[in-house]
Design a protein around this motif. Structure first.
Motif, PDB file in Angstrom:
ATOM      1  N   MET A 138      11.897   0.928 -11.445  1.00  0.00           N
ATOM      2  CA  MET A 138      11.540   1.582 -10.179  1.00  0.00           C
ATOM      3  C   MET A 138      10.043   1.866 -10.105  1.00  0.00           C
ATOM      4  SD  MET A 138      14.295   1.737  -8.531  1.00  0.00           S
ATOM      5  CE  MET A 138      14.099   2.887  -7.237  1.00  0.00           C
ATOM      6  N   VAL A 139       9.465   2.253 -11.223  1.00  0.00           N
ATOM      7  CA  VAL A 139       8.025   2.520 -11.237  1.00  0.00           C
ATOM      8  C   VAL A 139       7.243   1.235 -10.962  1.00  0.00           C
ATOM      9  CG1 VAL A 139       6.098   3.187 -12.726  1.00  0.00           C
ATOM     10  CG2 VAL A 139       8.161   4.572 -12.680  1.00  0.00           C
ATOM     11  N   VAL A 140       7.726   0.154 -11.554  1.00  0.00           N
ATOM     12  CA  VAL A 140       7.076  -1.141 -11.284  1.00  0.00           C
ATOM     13  C   VAL A 140       7.205  -1.490  -9.800  1.00  0.00           C
ATOM     14  CG1 VAL A 140       7.204  -3.627 -11.740  1.00  0.00           C
ATOM     15  CG2 VAL A 140       7.356  -2.010 -13.627  1.00  0.00           C
ATOM     16  N   GLY A 141       8.391  -1.230  -9.241  1.00  0.00           N
ATOM     17  CA  GLY A 141       8.598  -1.465  -7.803  1.00  0.00           C
ATOM     18  C   GLY A 141       7.685  -0.610  -6.961  1.00  0.00           C
ATOM     19  N   LEU A 142       7.502   0.628  -7.376  1.00  0.00           N
ATOM     20  CA  LEU A 142       6.600   1.530  -6.642  1.00  0.00           C
ATOM     21  C   LEU A 142       5.166   0.998  -6.675  1.00  0.00           C
ATOM     22  CD1 LEU A 142       6.396   4.313  -5.230  1.00  0.00           C
ATOM     23  CD2 LEU A 142       5.821   5.272  -7.436  1.00  0.00           C
ATOM     24  N   ALA A 143       4.779   0.477  -7.839  1.00  0.00           N
ATOM     25  CA  ALA A 143       3.427  -0.091  -7.943  1.00  0.00           C
ATOM     26  C   ALA A 143       3.273  -1.280  -7.001  1.00  0.00           C
ATOM     27  CB  ALA A 143       3.157  -0.517  -9.381  1.00  0.00           C
ATOM     28  N   GLY A 144       4.318  -2.115  -6.936  1.00  0.00           N
ATOM     29  CA  GLY A 144       4.276  -3.270  -6.025  1.00  0.00           C
ATOM     30  C   GLY A 144       4.170  -2.838  -4.577  1.00  0.00           C
ATOM     31  N   ALA A 145       4.971  -1.824  -4.204  1.00  0.00           N
ATOM     32  CA  ALA A 145       4.930  -1.331  -2.822  1.00  0.00           C
ATOM     33  C   ALA A 145       3.547  -0.754  -2.510  1.00  0.00           C
ATOM     34  CB  ALA A 145       5.994  -0.274  -2.614  1.00  0.00           C
ATOM     35  N   SER A 146       2.971  -0.072  -3.474  1.00  0.00           N
ATOM     36  CA  SER A 146       1.628   0.485  -3.275  1.00  0.00           C
ATOM     37  C   SER A 146       0.621  -0.636  -3.051  1.00  0.00           C
ATOM     38  CB  SER A 146       1.183   1.302  -4.486  1.00  0.00           C
ATOM     39  OG  SER A 146       2.107   2.302  -4.736  1.00  0.00           O
ATOM     40  N   PHE A 147       0.752  -1.681  -3.828  1.00  0.00           N
ATOM     41  CA  PHE A 147      -0.171  -2.812  -3.707  1.00  0.00           C
ATOM     42  C   PHE A 147      -0.066  -3.442  -2.317  1.00  0.00           C
ATOM     43  CE2 PHE A 147      -0.905  -7.409  -4.141  1.00  0.00           C
ATOM     44  CZ  PHE A 147      -2.233  -7.375  -4.511  1.00  0.00           C
ATOM     45  N   ARG A 148       1.178  -3.636  -1.859  1.00  0.00           N
ATOM     46  CA  ARG A 148       1.367  -4.239  -0.531  1.00  0.00           C
ATOM     47  C   ARG A 148       0.817  -3.331   0.563  1.00  0.00           C
ATOM     48  NH1 ARG A 148       6.259  -5.685  -2.680  1.00  0.00           N
ATOM     49  NH2 ARG A 148       7.318  -3.978  -1.649  1.00  0.00           N
ATOM     50  N   TYR A 149       0.995  -2.020   0.394  1.00  0.00           N
ATOM     51  CA  TYR A 149       0.487  -1.067   1.378  1.00  0.00           C
ATOM     52  C   TYR A 149      -1.044  -1.137   1.450  1.00  0.00           C
ATOM     53  CZ  TYR A 149      -0.760   3.399   3.465  1.00  0.00           C
ATOM     54  OH  TYR A 149      -1.306   4.362   4.258  1.00  0.00           O
ATOM     55  N   ILE A 150      -1.674  -1.147   0.278  1.00  0.00           N
ATOM     56  CA  ILE A 150      -3.145  -1.200   0.239  1.00  0.00           C
ATOM     57  C   ILE A 150      -3.644  -2.509   0.866  1.00  0.00           C
ATOM     58  CG2 ILE A 150      -5.123  -1.369  -1.335  1.00  0.00           C
ATOM     59  CD1 ILE A 150      -3.515   0.567  -3.177  1.00  0.00           C
ATOM     60  N   GLN A 151      -2.910  -3.576   0.576  1.00  0.00           N
ATOM     61  CA  GLN A 151      -3.291  -4.884   1.134  1.00  0.00           C
ATOM     62  C   GLN A 151      -3.191  -4.863   2.663  1.00  0.00           C
ATOM     63  OE1 GLN A 151      -0.858  -8.062  -0.375  1.00  0.00           O
ATOM     64  NE2 GLN A 151      -2.667  -9.136  -1.137  1.00  0.00           N
ATOM     65  N   ALA A 152      -2.099  -4.294   3.182  1.00  0.00           N
ATOM     66  CA  ALA A 152      -1.911  -4.238   4.639  1.00  0.00           C
ATOM     67  C   ALA A 152      -2.980  -3.361   5.281  1.00  0.00           C
ATOM     68  CB  ALA A 152      -0.526  -3.690   4.962  1.00  0.00           C
ATOM     69  N   GLN A 153      -3.319  -2.274   4.600  1.00  0.00           N
ATOM     70  CA  GLN A 153      -4.359  -1.394   5.141  1.00  0.00           C
ATOM     71  C   GLN A 153      -5.706  -2.122   5.189  1.00  0.00           C
ATOM     72  OE1 GLN A 153      -4.873   2.265   2.951  1.00  0.00           O
ATOM     73  NE2 GLN A 153      -4.489   3.399   4.849  1.00  0.00           N
ATOM     74  N   GLY A 154      -5.984  -2.900   4.152  1.00  0.00           N
ATOM     75  CA  GLY A 154      -7.216  -3.690   4.131  1.00  0.00           C
ATOM     76  C   GLY A 154      -7.249  -4.692   5.267  1.00  0.00           C
ATOM     77  N   ASP A 155      -6.095  -5.332   5.518  1.00  0.00           N
ATOM     78  CA  ASP A 155      -6.005  -6.303   6.622  1.00  0.00           C
ATOM     79  C   ASP A 155      -6.313  -5.626   7.956  1.00  0.00           C
ATOM     80  OD1 ASP A 155      -5.363  -8.287   4.927  1.00  0.00           O
ATOM     81  OD2 ASP A 155      -3.241  -8.425   5.462  1.00  0.00           O
ATOM     82  N   VAL A 156      -5.705  -4.457   8.163  1.00  0.00           N
ATOM     83  CA  VAL A 156      -5.907  -3.753   9.438  1.00  0.00           C
ATOM     84  C   VAL A 156      -7.374  -3.362   9.607  1.00  0.00           C
ATOM     85  CG1 VAL A 156      -5.408  -1.599  10.632  1.00  0.00           C
ATOM     86  CG2 VAL A 156      -3.555  -2.943   9.714  1.00  0.00           C
ATOM     87  N   THR A 157      -7.969  -2.857   8.556  1.00  0.00           N
ATOM     88  CA  THR A 157      -9.381  -2.480   8.632  1.00  0.00           C
ATOM     89  C   THR A 157     -10.251  -3.690   8.962  1.00  0.00           C
ATOM     90  OG1 THR A 157      -8.937  -0.841   6.933  1.00  0.00           O
ATOM     91  CG2 THR A 157     -11.237  -1.312   7.382  1.00  0.00           C
ATOM     92  N   ASP A 158      -9.951  -4.795   8.312  1.00  0.00           N
ATOM     93  CA  ASP A 158     -10.713  -6.027   8.545  1.00  0.00           C
ATOM     94  C   ASP A 158     -10.567  -6.497   9.996  1.00  0.00           C
ATOM     95  OD1 ASP A 158     -12.282  -8.139   7.664  1.00  0.00           O
ATOM     96  OD2 ASP A 158     -10.530  -9.437   7.483  1.00  0.00           O
ATOM     97  N   LEU A 159      -9.328  -6.465  10.499  1.00  0.00           N
ATOM     98  CA  LEU A 159      -9.093  -6.926  11.870  1.00  0.00           C
ATOM     99  C   LEU A 159      -9.735  -5.989  12.885  1.00  0.00           C
ATOM    100  CD1 LEU A 159      -5.410  -8.062  11.441  1.00  0.00           C
ATOM    101  CD2 LEU A 159      -7.270  -9.499  12.236  1.00  0.00           C
ATOM    102  N   GLU A 160      -9.701  -4.693  12.602  1.00  0.00           N
ATOM    103  CA  GLU A 160     -10.352  -3.740  13.516  1.00  0.00           C
ATOM    104  C   GLU A 160     -11.851  -4.019  13.588  1.00  0.00           C
ATOM    105  OE1 GLU A 160      -7.460   0.191  13.454  1.00  0.00           O
ATOM    106  OE2 GLU A 160      -9.050   0.010  11.981  1.00  0.00           O
ATOM    107  N   GLN A 161     -12.418  -4.354  12.454  1.00  0.00           N
ATOM    108  CA  GLN A 161     -13.853  -4.674  12.428  1.00  0.00           C
ATOM    109  C   GLN A 161     -14.119  -5.957  13.225  1.00  0.00           C
ATOM    110  OE1 GLN A 161     -16.309  -2.779  11.083  1.00  0.00           O
ATOM    111  NE2 GLN A 161     -17.627  -4.237  12.134  1.00  0.00           N
ATOM    112  N   GLN A 162     -13.238  -6.936  13.055  1.00  0.00           N
ATOM    113  CA  GLN A 162     -13.408  -8.198  13.800  1.00  0.00           C
ATOM    114  C   GLN A 162     -13.319  -7.957  15.296  1.00  0.00           C
ATOM    115  OE1 GLN A 162     -10.911 -11.477  12.663  1.00  0.00           O
ATOM    116  NE2 GLN A 162     -11.148 -11.049  10.511  1.00  0.00           N
ATOM    117  N   LEU A 163     -12.377  -7.107  15.708  1.00  0.00           N
ATOM    118  CA  LEU A 163     -12.212  -6.811  17.137  1.00  0.00           C
ATOM    119  C   LEU A 163     -13.434  -6.075  17.669  1.00  0.00           C
ATOM    120  CD1 LEU A 163     -10.306  -6.987  19.528  1.00  0.00           C
ATOM    121  CD2 LEU A 163      -9.348  -4.796  18.868  1.00  0.00           C
ATOM    122  N   SER A 164     -13.924  -5.153  16.884  1.00  0.00           N
ATOM    123  CA  SER A 164     -15.117  -4.406  17.290  1.00  0.00           C
ATOM    124  C   SER A 164     -16.314  -5.350  17.447  1.00  0.00           C
ATOM    125  CB  SER A 164     -15.395  -3.334  16.233  1.00  0.00           C
ATOM    126  OG  SER A 164     -16.657  -2.806  16.408  1.00  0.00           O
TER     127      SER A 164
END
Lengths: 72, 244
Positions: A31-57
């Motif tokens: 479960m801890v390994v799964g939590l780490a994976g979910a955290s990684f995906r969350y951080i990745q998605a947040q990075g994508d959103v930040t990048d796209l917001e910058q592109q739109l701006s």
């Protein structure tokens, strides 16, 4: 006669055996390994959103520059 | 024999735990807290669920942003292309105007009909004929009328300007016989001077004037309270590419 003192005595009513507890720890580890994976995906998605917001701006800034005759 | 083994092992373990107090206490905690794996599993499960939900939200937002970015980039490309097209058109237009005025039509600078009321016939009979001869693809002429408030057309000076009383107006009009298959654009400007100082201007661009139409434009001068000079002139362009 020497008194025998066992290293570990399972008390009556105690739920988990040693083997059971080992499996629980294994599941917890998974479960801890799964939590780490979910955290990684969350951080990745947040990075994508930040990048796209910058592109739109940037694109909107370019549009306003075009509208004021700064480009072309 | 077993009892001896066991009693020999216990002190060894004790010594090991004493040499590693942290590991020992963690081990002790793990051993003495049967709820700990369950707690870890529960917390991890809650964390995974929350993070998965948040990640899903972020993915939806990212998809929406991707669409917005693509649309904005597309709009920018279209706007840039349109601007480049307009700039190219304007550059071509400007080059044509300059070329025509400076080269073939520069000789026609001022048309001063002897009788202002016969302007129509003058333009039709003389000026346009000359223009057709000299500028087959585009005609320009400069003429001037100055009209005071009474609306009566007055005589014109050779310079194309006249001294008038205060609060005058400048007016230009003409009946243009342009080639039947073409419309014309007329750029009319009136300027008002007081001495050498430009005190007012008036401007009109009449686009797509058809054959036989009468063109009239009036510009009121600045109400300075003093005499000033009013000049009106028109640049008439027979666009070679414009059709009715």
């Amino acid at each position: 006669m020497a008194k025998i003192e066992p290293e570990y005595v399972q008390e009556p009513g105690q739920p988990a055996s040693s083997r059971m507890r080992m499996w629980l720890w294994i599941v917890a580890g998974v479960m801890v390994v799964g939590l780490a994976g979910a955290s990684f995906r969350y951080i990745q998605a947040q990075g994508d959103v930040t990048d796209l917001e910058q592109q739109l701006s940037d694109a909107r800034a370019a549009a306003s520059e075009i509208a004021t005759g700064g480009a072309g | 024999m077993k009892a001896t083994d066991s009693s020999e092992k216990a002190p060894a373990k004790k010594a090991e735990e004493e040499s590693n107090p942290t590991g020992g206490s963690v081990l002790k905690l793990v051993r003495s807290a049967p709820f700990l794996p369950g707690l870890v599993i529960g917390l991890a499960l809650i964390g995974i669920v929350l993070l998965t939900l948040q990640t899903a939200n972020l993915s939806t937002r990212a998809d929406s942003l991707r669409v917005d970015v693509a649309a904005q980039i597309d709009a920018n490309a279209q706007a840039t292309a349109e601007q480049e097209r307009l700039a190219a058109e304007a550059a071509a237009h400007e080059a044509w105007l300059v070329g025509e005025v400076n080269d073939t039509c520069a000789t026609i600078t001022t048309v001063i009909p002897e009788d202002p009321f016969s302007f129509e016939s003058t333009v039709e009979d003389e000026v346009l004929e000359r223009m057709r001869e000299q500028c087959p693809t585009g005609y320009w002429f400069v003429t001037n009328y100055v009209d005071i408030d009474s609306g009566i057309l007055n005589s014109l000076s050779d310079a194309g300007c006249e001294q008038w009383g205060w609060n005058s107006s400048a007016r230009i009009f003409g009946h243009v016989t342009n080639p039947a298959d073409r419309s014309i654009d007329i750029n009319i400007t009136a300027v008002f001077f007081q001495g050498d100082a430009l005190v007012d201007t008036g401007f009109a661009l009449l686009e797509g004037v058809g054959p036989g139409q009468t063109v009239e434009y009036s510009a009121a001068g600045a109400n300075t309270g003093y005499d000033f000079t009013a000049c009106a002139f028109a640049l008439v362009n027979f666009w070679p590419t414009t059709t009715n």
